[in-house]
Enzyme design. Structure first.
Site, short mmCIF file in Angstrom:
data_model
loop_
_atom_site.label_atom_id
_atom_site.label_comp_id
_atom_site.label_asym_id
_atom_site.label_seq_id
_atom_site.Cartn_x
_atom_site.Cartn_y
_atom_site.Cartn_z
N TYR A 191 0.75 -1.09 0.03
CA TYR A 191 -0.03 0.08 0.08
C TYR A 191 0.80 1.18 -0.17
CZ TYR A 191 -4.08 -2.74 1.63
OH TYR A 191 -4.87 -3.76 2.00
N ILE A 209 -4.16 -1.79 11.72
CA ILE A 209 -4.84 -0.50 11.56
C ILE A 209 -6.28 -1.20 10.90
CG2 ILE A 209 -5.55 1.55 10.42
CD1 ILE A 209 -2.40 2.05 11.02
N GLU A 210 -6.33 -1.88 9.84
CA GLU A 210 -7.44 -2.47 9.03
C GLU A 210 -8.39 -3.10 10.22
OE1 GLU A 210 -6.39 -3.08 4.52
OE2 GLU A 210 -5.88 -4.52 5.76
N LEU A 211 -7.83 -3.99 10.79
CA LEU A 211 -8.40 -5.00 11.74
C LEU A 211 -9.04 -4.31 12.84
CD1 LEU A 211 -5.62 -7.56 11.58
CD2 LEU A 211 -8.06 -7.95 10.88
#
Length: 495
Positions: A191, A209-211
């Site tokens: 990313y 951070i996504e999770l």
């Protein structure tokens, strides 16, 4: 009222301009293209709508903060929808892995792999969250003007807590043993344009951070965020000048007095905040080497750059049953990544498919689909590829053939109604990205934190910078933070 010129109406330029207006500055944005957004742009053709660059919304509070700092309610400007499952990975062996930020669902999914891996996954999240708080509070949320702000016992102690010396992949491997699960937590370093096999382990914070914070979608696509920032800035009395190509900073006694735009000299400004990609700005906007400091053309050429992108924007005659974010992994994941950063265009690449029309009917005509297919490729400094018409066509055909292998896309080639391709050349020419590096400077240890170009330019008195190649780094949330830091530094000097 002090006047500030913002160069570039990209993500950081628009966010900086709103913050500057909130502090009472007279702000004018100069944008070389005919519309705002930079890489956060949009293609609209034949009823199909495609985001050009970023697609995944993480850390939504940083998006919302831009409006709140100006005294507005973000809900009046953007509509955010949480996506769960966050994404799906499809493998060549026809198996799939679904990533959820629902703790119960995630645990049950991981237990299907093994209880040991389910426990390791939890341990990984706990450990990386601790490191994230250190990074956020001591490195991401502050800039560094002088060595003593970085080289001191307190900062060195905090730096040791980050455990940055191992790679992201090795760090993940300590907690998770299943290779597919490892890959699902490692690939996100792409990313920001760096390999999980040699990128610092701190970048394992991206999947964390996504999770923990979720993945979101902005109604109308990511360009809706750019348009919302434009709207708010104009409401506040700001000025945006389109088709205005800034060619040079007019410098006297280490101060930018004016800028040269489309061959003409502008009015004087008290400060300039540049959202131009930092390496390109150094090579093109500051003409005299004595004003560049250490960032001479030789230095800029020797710096390491992120990967680039080969993107297909496909409008189809029918709908396809897939998640909004789907990753298709090659068998040789390691070899694919190594190819990208060894300067070889992958023969057998992994790729990412974004299908916003699965959750937003406005993005495609009824019964049809807008597909964004991204393949990470080397930047033009690392690779000899010219990306001429013949090569672009050949690689497009290769990717379409690879898509056809998967059951969901078996008839994709027969159902293409619209097709547009972006290569590294497009990112270089349209967005002034050095070597077409989509994410700017590569975030290696020696190009991060204090060692990354700072938000206050050391070698001129009134130049400030925000964007992917500046501290703290790439990715929309971090770029929004870069804008905040740049404005803080400017205001510290001009207030």
């Amino acid at each position: 009222m002090k006047k500030v010129a913002v160069i570039g109406a990209g993500t950081a330029g628009l966010a900086s301009a709103i913050r500057l207006k909130s502090l009472g500055y007279d702000v004018t944005i100069y944008e070389k293209n005919d519309k705002i957004g930079g890489r956060m742009n949009q293609i609209k053709e034949n009823g199909f709508t495609f985001d050009v660059g970023p697609t995944i919304v993480m850390m939504p509070k940083l998006y919302q903060e831009i409006f709140e700092v100006s005294g507005a309610d973000y809900k009046d400007y953007i509509e955010m929808l949480r996506i769960d499952p966050m994404f799906e990975i499809q493998y060549r062996d026809r198996t799939t892995l679904t990533a959820s930020n629902d703790l119960v669902r995630m645990t049950l999914e991981n237990e299907q792999v093994s209880e040991e891996d389910a426990q390791g996954y939890m341990a990984y999240l706990a450990e990386v969250y601790k490191r994230y708080l250190v990074a956020k509070n001591h490195f991401i949320d502050r800039s560094f003007r002088k060595p003593s702000e970085f080289y001191n016992p307190k900062m060195l102690y905090q730096g040791l807590k980050l455990k940055t010396l191992s790679s992201a992949y090795k760090s993940i491997s300590k907690y998770v043993k299943n290779e597919k699960l490892r890959q699902s937590l490692a690939f996100q370093t792409l990313y920001i344009g760096i390999s999980p096999y040699n990128g610092p382990s701190i970048y394992t914070i991206i999947p964390m951070i996504e999770l923990l914070y979720g993945v979101y979608y902005i109604k109308g696509g990511m360009y809706s965020m750019a348009k919302a920032m434009e709207k708010r800035f104009l409401e506040m009395g700001g000025k945006i000048l389109l088709n205005q190509n800034v060619e040079e900073f007019i410098i006297e006694n280490k101060n930018i007095k004016a800028i040269k735009v489309n061959g003409k000299i502008s009015e004087n400004y008290d400060a300039v905040l540049s959202n131009v990609d930092f390496p390109w700005a150094m090579n093109n906007l500051i003409k005299d080497n004595k004003n560049k400091g250490k960032y001479t053309p030789k230095k800029i050429d020797k710096m390491l750059y992120s990967s680039s992108s080969f993107i297909l924007y496909i409008g189809t005659k029918k709908r396809y049953n897939l998640k909004p974010h789907t990753f298709f992994f090659t068998n040789d994941f390691n070899g694919n990544i190594n190819d990208i950063f060894d300067g070889k265009t992958p023969d057998d690449p992994s790729y990412y498919v974004y299908a916003p029309s699965r959750i937003d009917s406005s993005m495609a005509p009824e019964g049809k689909e807008s597909l964004y297919v991204l393949v990470p490729v080397p930047n033009k400094s690392d690779s000899p590829e010219k990306w001429d018409e013949k090569q672009t066509k050949a690689y497009t055909d290769k990717i379409l053939d690879m898509m056809s292998y998967h059951e969901v896309f078996k008839d994709i080639k027969d159902n293409i109604e619209y097709l547009k391709v972006y290569t590294p050349n497009d990112f270089e020419t349209q967005f002034n990205l050095q070597f077409g590096a989509t994410f700017g400077l590569r975030p290696t240890l020696l190009q991060s934190n204090y060692y990354r170009p700072q938000n206050k330019f050391k070698f001129l008195n009134n130049l400030y910078s925000a964007g992917s190649s500046n501290h703290p780094g790439a990715g929309v949330p971090i770029v929004l933070n870069s804008a905040k830091l740049a404005v803080n530094e400017l205001h510290k000097d001009l207030k």
